[in-house]
Design a protein around this motif. Structure first.
Motif, PDB file in Angstrom:
ATOM      1  N   ASN A  92     -10.374   2.154  -4.492  1.00 44.51           N
ATOM      2  CA  ASN A  92      -9.858   1.471  -3.300  1.00 44.51           C
ATOM      3  C   ASN A  92      -9.891  -0.050  -3.460  1.00 44.51           C
ATOM      4  O   ASN A  92     -10.308  -0.790  -2.572  1.00 44.51           O
ATOM      5  CB  ASN A  92     -10.667   1.905  -2.059  1.00 44.51           C
ATOM      6  N   MET A 112     -10.054   7.923  -3.917  1.00 42.54           N
ATOM      7  CA  MET A 112     -11.127   7.006  -3.567  1.00 42.54           C
ATOM      8  C   MET A 112     -12.120   6.895  -4.728  1.00 42.54           C
ATOM      9  O   MET A 112     -12.513   5.803  -5.136  1.00 42.54           O
ATOM     10  CB  MET A 112     -11.852   7.529  -2.311  1.00 42.54           C
ATOM     11  N   SER A 114       1.122   4.106  -2.931  1.00 42.79           N
ATOM     12  CA  SER A 114       0.874   5.510  -2.581  1.00 42.79           C
ATOM     13  C   SER A 114       2.001   6.388  -3.080  1.00 42.79           C
ATOM     14  O   SER A 114       1.779   7.430  -3.707  1.00 42.79           O
ATOM     15  CB  SER A 114       0.778   5.680  -1.062  1.00 42.79           C
ATOM     16  N   ASP A 141      -8.393  -3.644  -3.493  1.00 47.70           N
ATOM     17  CA  ASP A 141      -7.260  -4.302  -2.821  1.00 47.70           C
ATOM     18  C   ASP A 141      -6.229  -4.754  -3.855  1.00 47.70           C
ATOM     19  O   ASP A 141      -6.583  -5.345  -4.877  1.00 47.70           O
ATOM     20  CB  ASP A 141      -7.799  -5.502  -2.017  1.00 47.70           C
ATOM     21  N   THR A 184      -6.853   5.787   1.499  1.00 48.67           N
ATOM     22  CA  THR A 184      -8.101   5.031   1.317  1.00 48.67           C
ATOM     23  C   THR A 184      -8.110   3.801   2.212  1.00 48.67           C
ATOM     24  O   THR A 184      -9.153   3.408   2.736  1.00 48.67           O
ATOM     25  CB  THR A 184      -8.278   4.608  -0.157  1.00 48.67           C
ATOM     26  N   ALA A 185      -6.934   3.217   2.422  1.00 50.17           N
ATOM     27  CA  ALA A 185      -6.851   2.056   3.305  1.00 50.17           C
ATOM     28  C   ALA A 185      -7.197   2.449   4.738  1.00 50.17           C
ATOM     29  O   ALA A 185      -7.901   1.724   5.448  1.00 50.17           O
ATOM     30  CB  ALA A 185      -5.450   1.437   3.233  1.00 50.17           C
ATOM     31  N   THR A 228      -5.617  -0.552  -6.420  1.00 47.11           N
ATOM     32  CA  THR A 228      -5.664   0.905  -6.274  1.00 47.11           C
ATOM     33  C   THR A 228      -5.788   1.329  -4.809  1.00 47.11           C
ATOM     34  O   THR A 228      -6.181   2.445  -4.518  1.00 47.11           O
ATOM     35  CB  THR A 228      -6.852   1.502  -7.064  1.00 47.11           C
ATOM     36  N   ARG A 229      -5.434   0.447  -3.897  1.00 44.52           N
ATOM     37  CA  ARG A 229      -5.558   0.824  -2.482  1.00 44.52           C
ATOM     38  C   ARG A 229      -4.301   1.556  -2.043  1.00 44.52           C
ATOM     39  O   ARG A 229      -3.196   1.016  -2.136  1.00 44.52           O
ATOM     40  CB  ARG A 229      -5.786  -0.422  -1.619  1.00 44.52           C
ATOM     41  N   VAL A 285      -7.681  12.033   0.186  1.00 43.93           N
ATOM     42  CA  VAL A 285      -8.330  10.730   0.120  1.00 43.93           C
ATOM     43  C   VAL A 285      -9.493  10.728  -0.876  1.00 43.93           C
ATOM     44  O   VAL A 285      -9.746   9.749  -1.574  1.00 43.93           O
ATOM     45  CB  VAL A 285      -8.799  10.263   1.524  1.00 43.93           C
ATOM     46  N   ILE A 342       0.834  -1.209   0.000  1.00 45.99           N
ATOM     47  CA  ILE A 342       0.000   0.000   0.000  1.00 45.99           C
ATOM     48  C   ILE A 342       0.867   1.257   0.000  1.00 45.99           C
ATOM     49  O   ILE A 342       0.628   2.204  -0.759  1.00 45.99           O
ATOM     50  CB  ILE A 342      -0.944  -0.025   1.223  1.00 45.99           C
ATOM     51  N   LEU A 357     -10.902   2.819   5.047  1.00 49.12           N
ATOM     52  CA  LEU A 357     -11.581   1.526   5.031  1.00 49.12           C
ATOM     53  C   LEU A 357     -11.352   0.746   6.321  1.00 49.12           C
ATOM     54  O   LEU A 357     -12.294   0.244   6.941  1.00 49.12           O
ATOM     55  CB  LEU A 357     -11.106   0.699   3.833  1.00 49.12           C
TER      56      LEU A 357
END
Lengths: 236, 234
Positions: free
Chosen positions: B180, B175, B29, B182, B190-191, B185-186, B171, B25, B194
């Motif tokens: 988002n 998002m 990012s 898994d 956004t993680a 694109t997470r 975010v 992640i 969630l």
């Protein structure tokens, strides 16, 4: 070298700002050869005259005529407070040369020559902005000299310098003159005018009062204003 | 309180052991934000300098628009990019919605106004100082753009870091256009949203800690650069 841009003529030049006429009916010729010193008290219009002649300002009346076109690229102006680019001393000279499309070995040759002749060879790698005021002014002269201008304008180049730095700047100005560049310089320092001038242009309140050989001007000024100025009487 | 303490220790364990899920992640990012900011700098820096130096019709309007866009909410940018990239949208054929590329595009749009507006200010200040000298040297305003960008480099790096701060922290836009998903694109923000909603505080906290450290590093770097600029290149 193509045909000379000299002589240059200011024809009935006028300049107004904020409703005030700061330069009024100024007619004057810059001939090849003699070192011209523009003299006058504060507010006489000395700096404005240089900027108008150099093309940094557009006149509100009259015109500036050089003998050949594209004269601006064959002139340089050294300001009272030079603007140093945020890079090394050598890179400041390189920058001016790059703008005149001087490249490669010729650029290096000219840059090293002017840094040497202005006593800055040892400081070439230093950031220009950490140099002393005197060194910065010498670098400004080196930068102007590198482009081998036909006319070099200097606007009170020693006004913020101590005597030693002033002497160094005057020596460089003379060397540039001897290398064949027309010198046009403003000052309000009479001693400097006596040391450097071949001819004097005396301005007062935006008008040309006297234009004479330096000896004539200092020995027998024709106008009451010039006499008062030479005697140090207040004049503005 | 025990829950929180447990979550914190779990979070630090995830960071210390370089948990693969967390690393993935964080990696995505950084990739998305760095590419977006890099592209935004390529466009925004010259654009800002041009707004300061060149006189062209619409310059004022563009300047005002640029300043207004600086404060545009990320969700709105996300919505715009979503509409552009959605199947029925003008760029729908590209099939970019819910990909990292879409997220880069959204963050790019978020960051360009910031970088351009700050670059405009820097270039305008420098031009006030340099104009007569550069014109005397024979430098036209267009040619002055690279000169001012180079001479303003310390301030401009701060501008780019500010842009990176905005990109990595937002975010809403990623998002909407990223979805988002898994492993696809997470990203950190956004993680966090969630995992917090799901109650998995350890991962959320771990990512939060990394984001805060990142923010500290960026601001520290900006501060040090500013000091260097003042000391060395007055």
């Amino acid at each position: 070298m193509s045909a000379s841009i000299l002589p240059g003529r200011l024809e009935a030049l006028g300049f107004e700002a904020g409703g005030r006429r700061l330069i009024d009916g100024l007619t004057l010729a810059f001939e090849a050869g003699p070192r011209t010193v523009i003299l006058g008290p504060n507010g006489a219009g000395k700096s404005l005259t240089l900027r108008l002649a150099h093309g940094l300002l557009a006149p509100s009346a009259g015109r500036v005529v050089w003998r050949t076109a594209g004269a601006g690229r064959r002139q340089a102006l050294v300001f009272q407070r030079p603007v140093m680019l945020r890079r090394s001393a050598a890179a400041n000279v390189d920058y001016a040369l790059a703008l005149r499309r001087v490249t490669g070995a010729e650029r290096v040759r000219r840059r090293d020559k002017v840094l040497e002749r202005t006593g800055l060879a040892e400081l070439a790698r230093r950031p220009a902005r950490v140099l002393s005021t005197g060194e910065q002014q010498r670098l400004a002269l080196a930068r102007a000299w590198a482009i081998e201008p036909e006319v070099l304008f200097l606007d009170e180049p020693t006004a913020s310098l101590d005597p030693a730095a002033t002497r160094a700047v005057e020596a460089i100005v003379n060397a540039i003159h001897e290398a064949g560049t027309k010198i046009v310089m403003t000052t309000h320092d009479l001693g400097q005018a006596r040391r450097l001038a071949d001819e004097i242009v005396f301005l007062h309140r935006g008008r040309l009062v006297e234009h004479a050989a330096a000896e004539t001007f200092f020995d027998a000024p024709a106008s009451a204003e010039a006499r008062a100025f030479l005697e140090g009487d207040l004049l503005w | 309180m025990d829950d929180f303490a447990g979550a914190f220790s779990a979070a630090f364990r995830l960071i210390a052991t370089l948990d693969p899920g967390l690393a993935e992640i964080v990696g995505l990012s950084l990739r998305v934000s760095l590419v977006a900011v890099g592209l935004a700098a390529l466009v925004g820096l010259p654009l800002g300098a041009a707004l300061a130096l060149l006189r062209f019709p619409g310059r004022r309007a563009l300047t005002v628009a640029m300043n207004a866009l600086m404060g545009m909410p990320p969700v709105v940018v996300g919505l715009i990019v979503y509409l552009l990239l959605s199947r029925a949208g003008p760029l729908g054929v590209l099939g970019l919605l819910f990909t990292p590329t879409a997220m880069i595009a959204a963050q790019f749009l978020l960051v360009v106004p910031i970088v351009a507006a700050l670059a405009r200010q820097v270039a305008e200040d420098l031009w006030a100082e340099y104009e007569e000298q550069l014109r005397s040297l024979g430098c036209a305003p267009g040619r002055a753009i690279p000169t001012l960008l180079w001479d303003g480099r310390f301030s401009l790096i701060t501008a780019v870091l500010a842009g990176f701060g905005r990109a990595s922290a937002e975010v809403g836009a990623v998002m909407i256009v990223g979805g988002n998903i898994d492993h696809v694109t997470r990203v950190m923000t956004t993680a966090i949203a969630l995992e917090t909603a799901r109650g998995d505080l350890a991962l959320a906290l771990g990512l939060g800690v990394i984001l805060m450290v990142l923010s500290l590093v960026i601001n520290g770097a900006a501060f040090v650069l500013g000091e260097t600029a003042r000391a060395g290149a007055r």
